[in-house]
Design an enzyme around this catalytic site. Sequence first.
Site, PDB file in Angstrom:
ATOM      1  N   ALA A  66       0.865  -1.176   0.000  1.00 52.93           N
ATOM      2  CA  ALA A  66       0.000   0.000   0.000  1.00 52.93           C
ATOM      3  C   ALA A  66       0.905   1.230   0.000  1.00 52.93           C
ATOM      4  CB  ALA A  66      -0.885  -0.016   1.233  1.00 52.93           C
ATOM      5  N   GLY A 111       0.555  -5.017   0.860  1.00 59.54           N
ATOM      6  CA  GLY A 111      -0.706  -5.051   0.120  1.00 59.54           C
ATOM      7  C   GLY A 111      -0.538  -5.555  -1.306  1.00 59.54           C
ATOM      8  N   GLU A 114      -0.569  -9.228  -0.933  1.00 57.15           N
ATOM      9  CA  GLU A 114      -1.968  -9.594  -0.648  1.00 57.15           C
ATOM     10  C   GLU A 114      -2.784  -9.623  -1.944  1.00 57.15           C
ATOM     11  OE1 GLU A 114      -2.043  -6.461   2.513  1.00 57.15           O
ATOM     12  OE2 GLU A 114      -3.116  -8.003   3.624  1.00 57.15           O
ATOM     13  N   GLU A 134       4.771  -5.392   7.024  1.00 54.34           N
ATOM     14  CA  GLU A 134       3.982  -4.421   7.788  1.00 54.34           C
ATOM     15  C   GLU A 134       4.508  -4.180   9.193  1.00 54.34           C
ATOM     16  OE1 GLU A 134       2.699  -6.698   5.755  1.00 54.34           O
ATOM     17  OE2 GLU A 134       1.047  -5.831   4.614  1.00 54.34           O
TER      18      GLU A 134
HETATM   19  N1  CO8 Z   1       4.584   3.269  -0.635  1.00 49.97           N
HETATM   20  C1  CO8 Z   1       5.003   4.449  -1.136  1.00 49.97           C
HETATM   21  N2  CO8 Z   1       6.171   4.618  -1.775  1.00 49.97           N
HETATM   22  C2  CO8 Z   1       6.947   3.519  -1.926  1.00 49.97           C
HETATM   23  C3  CO8 Z   1       6.580   2.250  -1.437  1.00 49.97           C
HETATM   24  C4  CO8 Z   1       5.330   2.153  -0.764  1.00 49.97           C
HETATM   25  N3  CO8 Z   1       4.880   0.974  -0.289  1.00 49.97           N
HETATM   26  N4  CO8 Z   1       7.568   1.374  -1.726  1.00 49.97           N
HETATM   27  C5  CO8 Z   1       8.514   2.069  -2.382  1.00 49.97           C
HETATM   28  N5  CO8 Z   1       8.145   3.364  -2.502  1.00 49.97           N
HETATM   29  C6  CO8 Z   1       8.881   4.451  -3.144  1.00 49.97           C
HETATM   30  C7  CO8 Z   1      10.061   4.888  -2.281  1.00 49.97           C
HETATM   31  O1  CO8 Z   1       9.631   5.780  -1.246  1.00 49.97           O
HETATM   32  C8  CO8 Z   1      10.937   5.549  -3.320  1.00 49.97           C
HETATM   33  O2  CO8 Z   1      10.425   6.829  -3.584  1.00 49.97           O
HETATM   34  P1  CO8 Z   1      11.448   8.079  -3.833  1.00 49.97           P
HETATM   35  O3  CO8 Z   1      12.195   7.677  -5.100  1.00 49.97           O
HETATM   36  O4  CO8 Z   1      10.513   9.225  -4.041  1.00 49.97           O
HETATM   37  O5  CO8 Z   1      12.324   8.168  -2.631  1.00 49.97           O
HETATM   38  C9  CO8 Z   1      10.708   4.704  -4.568  1.00 49.97           C
HETATM   39  O6  CO8 Z   1       9.478   3.995  -4.356  1.00 49.97           O
HETATM   40  C10 CO8 Z   1      11.802   3.687  -4.779  1.00 49.97           C
HETATM   41  O7  CO8 Z   1      11.947   2.943  -3.578  1.00 49.97           O
HETATM   42  P2  CO8 Z   1      13.361   2.735  -2.852  1.00 49.97           P
HETATM   43  O8  CO8 Z   1      14.263   3.889  -3.116  1.00 49.97           O
HETATM   44  O9  CO8 Z   1      13.079   2.383  -1.417  1.00 49.97           O
HETATM   45  O10 CO8 Z   1      13.874   1.458  -3.684  1.00 49.97           O
HETATM   46  P3  CO8 Z   1      14.795   0.269  -3.176  1.00 49.97           P
HETATM   47  O11 CO8 Z   1      15.111  -0.533  -4.395  1.00 49.97           O
HETATM   48  O12 CO8 Z   1      15.920   0.760  -2.321  1.00 49.97           O
HETATM   49  O13 CO8 Z   1      13.844  -0.613  -2.192  1.00 49.97           O
HETATM   50  C11 CO8 Z   1      11.788  -1.686  -1.569  1.00 49.97           C
HETATM   51  C12 CO8 Z   1      12.685  -1.218  -2.723  1.00 49.97           C
HETATM   52  C13 CO8 Z   1      12.478  -2.828  -0.810  1.00 49.97           C
HETATM   53  C14 CO8 Z   1      10.506  -2.197  -2.205  1.00 49.97           C
HETATM   54  C15 CO8 Z   1      11.520  -0.519  -0.602  1.00 49.97           C
HETATM   55  O14 CO8 Z   1      11.041   0.579  -1.352  1.00 49.97           O
HETATM   56  C16 CO8 Z   1      10.500  -0.808   0.465  1.00 49.97           C
HETATM   57  O15 CO8 Z   1      10.828  -1.424   1.477  1.00 49.97           O
HETATM   58  N6  CO8 Z   1       9.268  -0.339   0.281  1.00 49.97           N
HETATM   59  C17 CO8 Z   1       8.208  -0.428   1.285  1.00 49.97           C
HETATM   60  C18 CO8 Z   1       7.642  -1.811   1.348  1.00 49.97           C
HETATM   61  C19 CO8 Z   1       6.581  -1.890   2.397  1.00 49.97           C
HETATM   62  O16 CO8 Z   1       6.784  -1.629   3.575  1.00 49.97           O
HETATM   63  N7  CO8 Z   1       5.372  -2.286   1.979  1.00 49.97           N
HETATM   64  C20 CO8 Z   1       4.243  -2.487   2.872  1.00 49.97           C
HETATM   65  C21 CO8 Z   1       3.409  -1.259   3.012  1.00 49.97           C
HETATM   66  S1  CO8 Z   1       2.132  -1.444   4.242  1.00 49.97           S
HETATM   67  C22 CO8 Z   1       0.919  -2.299   3.445  1.00 49.97           C
HETATM   68  O17 CO8 Z   1       1.057  -2.690   2.307  1.00 49.97           O
HETATM   69  C23 CO8 Z   1      -0.324  -2.529   4.225  1.00 49.97           C
HETATM   70  C24 CO8 Z   1      -1.458  -3.018   3.355  1.00 49.97           C
HETATM   71  C25 CO8 Z   1      -2.800  -2.753   3.941  1.00 49.97           C
HETATM   72  C26 CO8 Z   1      -3.229  -1.313   3.783  1.00 49.97           C
HETATM   73  C27 CO8 Z   1      -4.631  -1.110   4.219  1.00 49.97           C
HETATM   74  C28 CO8 Z   1      -5.236   0.270   4.005  1.00 49.97           C
HETATM   75  C29 CO8 Z   1      -4.400   1.492   3.765  1.00 49.97           C
END
Ligand code: CO8
Length: 258
Positions: A66, A111, A114, A134
């Site tokens: 998400a 998400g 999921e 999460e």
């Molecule tokens: N949301 C928003 N932005 C994201 C997300 C995300 N989930 N994942 C990556 N991005 C963005 C980064 O912020 C970054 O943006 P910017 O270039 O502006 O700084 C860009 O994408 C590239 O990401 P990274 O620089 O971090 O790239 P890496 O190759 O270093 O890492 C990863 C890739 C491992 C995927 C890393 O980005 C990461 O850990 N992302 C977050 C993953 C995460 O925690 N996902 C779970 C989110 S919570 C969830 O999904 C709950 C679901 C239920 C929701 C219910 C209602 C709202």
Amino acid sequence: MEMTTLLLNEENGIALVTINRPKAMNAINDAVMTELGHLFTKVLDPKKLKGVIITGSGEKAFVAGADITQFHDLDDKEGFRLSKKGHDVYDAIEGFSIPVIAAVNGYSLGGGNELAMACHIRIASNNARFGQPEVNLGLVPGYGGTQRLIQLIGKGRAMELLLTGDMIKADKALEYGLITHITEPEELLDKAKSIIEKIGSKGPSAVADSIALVNAFFDKASNAFEKEMEVFGKAIGSDESTEGAQAFLEKRPANFKR
Ligand code: CO8
């Protein structure tokens, strides 16, 4: 409805849905969820299609979760509402009467994973990574992940992935049964299409009935899907998840209080 976050291509009776926010690793914001719901309830016609493939734009991500930038100031009520909206959309995908295949082409997290788990079949390219991170954000999955992960890989493995937030590679996901095939990245969509073509040659009612019967094994009325929405709502309204999301956006470790 105008699609701003999804691409839809139909070819030979196969609909290809691409989540198209590559700069944000195809993270699911409210628009993505709304458009996915619209597609699966109003646009895609099971009578005219053989199957649907869902994939992510670019080479790095299927869907990295998400959209964390949308987590600001969400209270219990809004968290529950967003969680329920996602549950309803993913239920529509899971209950679709023709095969829906997740072609996982990179990160499949939170998400996003999921979403993959709501599809009937998951296949992945060899660069794919799977996880439910999460807990790193002081959260629980909110789109059915706590339940579908157990259904797919069993309680012990699900528990470890959910509690550690660890990512696993495609070969481990295959071993766990989370996916059924691994391909080279450039062969992923062809593999998904070939599975749909094979299913398309079978009796359509038998296919639809099989999907419904497999889903019927998991009776939603007696499990914890409802509970997950409540707990997700509480979690996202808490100081813990505010700190978790803030830390991610500020690119620093979270400072969780005991
Ligand atoms: N949301 C928003 N932005 C994201 C997300 C995300 N989930 N994942 C990556 N991005 C963005 C980064 O912020 C970054 O943006 P910017 O270039 O502006 O700084 C860009 O994408 C590239 O990401 P990274 O620089 O971090 O790239 P890496 O190759 O270093 O890492 C990863 C890739 C491992 C995927 C890393 O980005 C990461 O850990 N992302 C977050 C993953 C995460 O925690 N996902 C779970 C989110 S919570 C969830 O999904 C709950 C679901 C239920 C929701 C219910 C209602 C709202």
